[in-house]
Scaffold this motif. Structure first.
Motif, PDB file in Angstrom:
ATOM      1  N   MET A   1      20.183  17.823  -6.142  1.00  0.00           N
ATOM      2  CA  MET A   1      18.856  17.318  -5.874  1.00  0.00           C
ATOM      3  C   MET A   1      18.820  15.791  -5.900  1.00  0.00           C
ATOM      4  N   LYS A   2      19.946  15.175  -6.237  1.00  0.00           N
ATOM      5  CA  LYS A   2      19.984  13.719  -6.304  1.00  0.00           C
ATOM      6  C   LYS A   2      19.763  13.119  -4.916  1.00  0.00           C
ATOM      7  N   GLY A   3      18.981  12.062  -4.840  1.00  0.00           N
ATOM      8  CA  GLY A   3      18.698  11.405  -3.581  1.00  0.00           C
ATOM      9  C   GLY A   3      17.572  12.043  -2.791  1.00  0.00           C
ATOM     10  N   ARG A   4      16.967  13.051  -3.335  1.00  0.00           N
ATOM     11  CA  ARG A   4      15.856  13.729  -2.660  1.00  0.00           C
ATOM     12  C   ARG A   4      14.617  12.851  -2.716  1.00  0.00           C
ATOM     13  N   ARG A   5      13.967  12.672  -1.581  1.00  0.00           N
ATOM     14  CA  ARG A   5      12.766  11.844  -1.524  1.00  0.00           C
ATOM     15  C   ARG A   5      11.561  12.712  -1.238  1.00  0.00           C
ATOM     16  N   LEU A   6      10.467  12.378  -1.869  1.00  0.00           N
ATOM     17  CA  LEU A   6       9.239  13.150  -1.734  1.00  0.00           C
ATOM     18  C   LEU A   6       8.322  12.559  -0.679  1.00  0.00           C
ATOM     19  N   TYR A   7       7.496  13.426  -0.119  1.00  0.00           N
ATOM     20  CA  TYR A   7       6.448  12.961   0.784  1.00  0.00           C
ATOM     21  C   TYR A   7       5.319  12.344  -0.044  1.00  0.00           C
ATOM     22  N   PRO A   8       4.704  11.287   0.442  1.00  0.00           N
ATOM     23  CA  PRO A   8       3.653  10.602  -0.327  1.00  0.00           C
ATOM     24  C   PRO A   8       2.286  11.278  -0.177  1.00  0.00           C
ATOM     25  N   ILE A   9       2.187  12.506  -0.620  1.00  0.00           N
ATOM     26  CA  ILE A   9       0.935  13.248  -0.501  1.00  0.00           C
ATOM     27  C   ILE A   9      -0.149  12.547  -1.330  1.00  0.00           C
ATOM     28  N   GLY A  10      -1.240  12.170  -0.677  1.00  0.00           N
ATOM     29  CA  GLY A  10      -2.353  11.528  -1.364  1.00  0.00           C
ATOM     30  C   GLY A  10      -2.155  10.049  -1.656  1.00  0.00           C
ATOM     31  N   ILE A  11      -1.021   9.488  -1.284  1.00  0.00           N
ATOM     32  CA  ILE A  11      -0.758   8.061  -1.518  1.00  0.00           C
ATOM     33  C   ILE A  11      -1.015   7.314  -0.221  1.00  0.00           C
ATOM     34  N   GLN A  12      -1.914   6.337  -0.270  1.00  0.00           N
ATOM     35  CA  GLN A  12      -2.310   5.610   0.935  1.00  0.00           C
ATOM     36  C   GLN A  12      -2.021   4.124   0.822  1.00  0.00           C
ATOM     37  N   THR A  13      -1.207   3.757  -0.155  1.00  0.00           N
ATOM     38  CA  THR A  13      -0.902   2.359  -0.393  1.00  0.00           C
ATOM     39  C   THR A  13       0.562   2.082  -0.041  1.00  0.00           C
ATOM     40  N   PHE A  14       0.765   1.166   0.907  1.00  0.00           N
ATOM     41  CA  PHE A  14       2.110   0.856   1.386  1.00  0.00           C
ATOM     42  C   PHE A  14       3.043   0.474   0.239  1.00  0.00           C
ATOM     43  N   SER A  15       2.606  -0.409  -0.633  1.00  0.00           N
ATOM     44  CA  SER A  15       3.479  -0.865  -1.721  1.00  0.00           C
ATOM     45  C   SER A  15       3.865   0.295  -2.643  1.00  0.00           C
ATOM     46  N   GLU A  16       2.948   1.188  -2.926  1.00  0.00           N
ATOM     47  CA  GLU A  16       3.253   2.325  -3.800  1.00  0.00           C
ATOM     48  C   GLU A  16       4.264   3.270  -3.142  1.00  0.00           C
ATOM     49  N   ILE A  17       4.128   3.476  -1.842  1.00  0.00           N
ATOM     50  CA  ILE A  17       5.070   4.328  -1.113  1.00  0.00           C
ATOM     51  C   ILE A  17       6.464   3.709  -1.129  1.00  0.00           C
ATOM     52  N   ARG A  18       6.548   2.414  -0.854  1.00  0.00           N
ATOM     53  CA  ARG A  18       7.856   1.750  -0.793  1.00  0.00           C
ATOM     54  C   ARG A  18       8.487   1.600  -2.173  1.00  0.00           C
ATOM     55  N   GLU A  19       7.695   1.199  -3.155  1.00  0.00           N
ATOM     56  CA  GLU A  19       8.235   1.015  -4.506  1.00  0.00           C
ATOM     57  C   GLU A  19       8.602   2.351  -5.151  1.00  0.00           C
ATOM     58  N   GLY A  20       7.910   3.418  -4.763  1.00  0.00           N
ATOM     59  CA  GLY A  20       8.182   4.736  -5.316  1.00  0.00           C
ATOM     60  C   GLY A  20       9.293   5.488  -4.603  1.00  0.00           C
ATOM     61  N   GLY A  21       9.811   4.921  -3.522  1.00  0.00           N
ATOM     62  CA  GLY A  21      10.909   5.553  -2.808  1.00  0.00           C
ATOM     63  C   GLY A  21      10.506   6.802  -2.034  1.00  0.00           C
ATOM     64  N   TYR A  22       9.242   6.903  -1.682  1.00  0.00           N
ATOM     65  CA  TYR A  22       8.765   8.055  -0.922  1.00  0.00           C
ATOM     66  C   TYR A  22       9.223   7.971   0.532  1.00  0.00           C
ATOM     67  N   VAL A  23       9.154   9.097   1.221  1.00  0.00           N
ATOM     68  CA  VAL A  23       9.446   9.131   2.652  1.00  0.00           C
ATOM     69  C   VAL A  23       8.407   8.264   3.367  1.00  0.00           C
ATOM     70  N   TYR A  24       8.880   7.428   4.275  1.00  0.00           N
ATOM     71  CA  TYR A  24       7.986   6.564   5.039  1.00  0.00           C
ATOM     72  C   TYR A  24       8.440   6.556   6.495  1.00  0.00           C
ATOM     73  N   ALA A  25       7.547   6.938   7.408  1.00  0.00           N
ATOM     74  CA  ALA A  25       7.840   6.891   8.835  1.00  0.00           C
ATOM     75  C   ALA A  25       7.634   5.453   9.297  1.00  0.00           C
ATOM     76  N   ASP A  26       8.722   4.786   9.627  1.00  0.00           N
ATOM     77  CA  ASP A  26       8.688   3.362   9.939  1.00  0.00           C
ATOM     78  C   ASP A  26       8.006   3.082  11.277  1.00  0.00           C
ATOM     79  N   LYS A  27       6.861   2.444  11.189  1.00  0.00           N
ATOM     80  CA  LYS A  27       6.134   1.994  12.379  1.00  0.00           C
ATOM     81  C   LYS A  27       5.879   0.492  12.303  1.00  0.00           C
ATOM     82  N   THR A  28       6.687  -0.182  11.496  1.00  0.00           N
ATOM     83  CA  THR A  28       6.454  -1.604  11.270  1.00  0.00           C
ATOM     84  C   THR A  28       6.732  -2.454  12.503  1.00  0.00           C
ATOM     85  N   ASP A  29       7.505  -1.941  13.459  1.00  0.00           N
ATOM     86  CA  ASP A  29       7.671  -2.688  14.702  1.00  0.00           C
ATOM     87  C   ASP A  29       6.332  -2.783  15.431  1.00  0.00           C
TER      88      ASP A  29
END
Length: 135
Positions: A1-29
């Protein structure tokens, strides 16, 4: 289970998603293209539950120059300057706006918080004047 990343259910803050290591669909371009376009005005219309809060949170972090949050994302290769700018970010999900007075009260509270950071034009009396003074 090491390296498993969770979906950010209910998290709407970019910094919290990135700092928490959650799955993030990159649309920053797209954020980079949006912020570097020649458009004088940009209107973003998105349906309910379609990422408005996450987008505004991402824009906030970008304009604050928080480069560390964008490591490994598309925008990291596109942006060269990473300048920090003052940001006024109004999260309107913090109160029920059932009437004009409650909405005005919430806006005034948020303005007060920013005035503590950036200063206040003492001649600005009304909410719209206070906002204009901050801007």
């Amino acid at each position: 289970m090491k390296g498993r990343r969770l979906y950010p259910i209910g998290i709407q803050t970019f910094s919290e998603i990135r700092e928490g290591g959650y799955v993030y669909a990159d649309k920053t371009d797209l954020v980079y293209r949006l912020t570097h376009s020649d458009s004088k005005y940009i209107f973003l219309s998105r349906p309910r539950r379609f990422g408005k809060s996450l987008l505004t949170s991402t824009l906030r972090c970008y304009f604050e120059g928080r480069k560390e949050l964008f490591e490994g994302l598309s925008i990291e290769k596109l942006e060269k300057e990473w300048t920090s700018h003052p940001v006024l970010h109004f999260d309107m999900s913090t109160a029920k706006h059932t009437d004009k007075d409650r909405l005005l009260n919430e806006l005034e509270r948020k303005l007060y918080d920013y005035e503590q950071i950036y200063g206040r034009d003492e001649s600005a009396v009304y909410t719209n004047q206070r906002l204009e003074g901050l801007i």
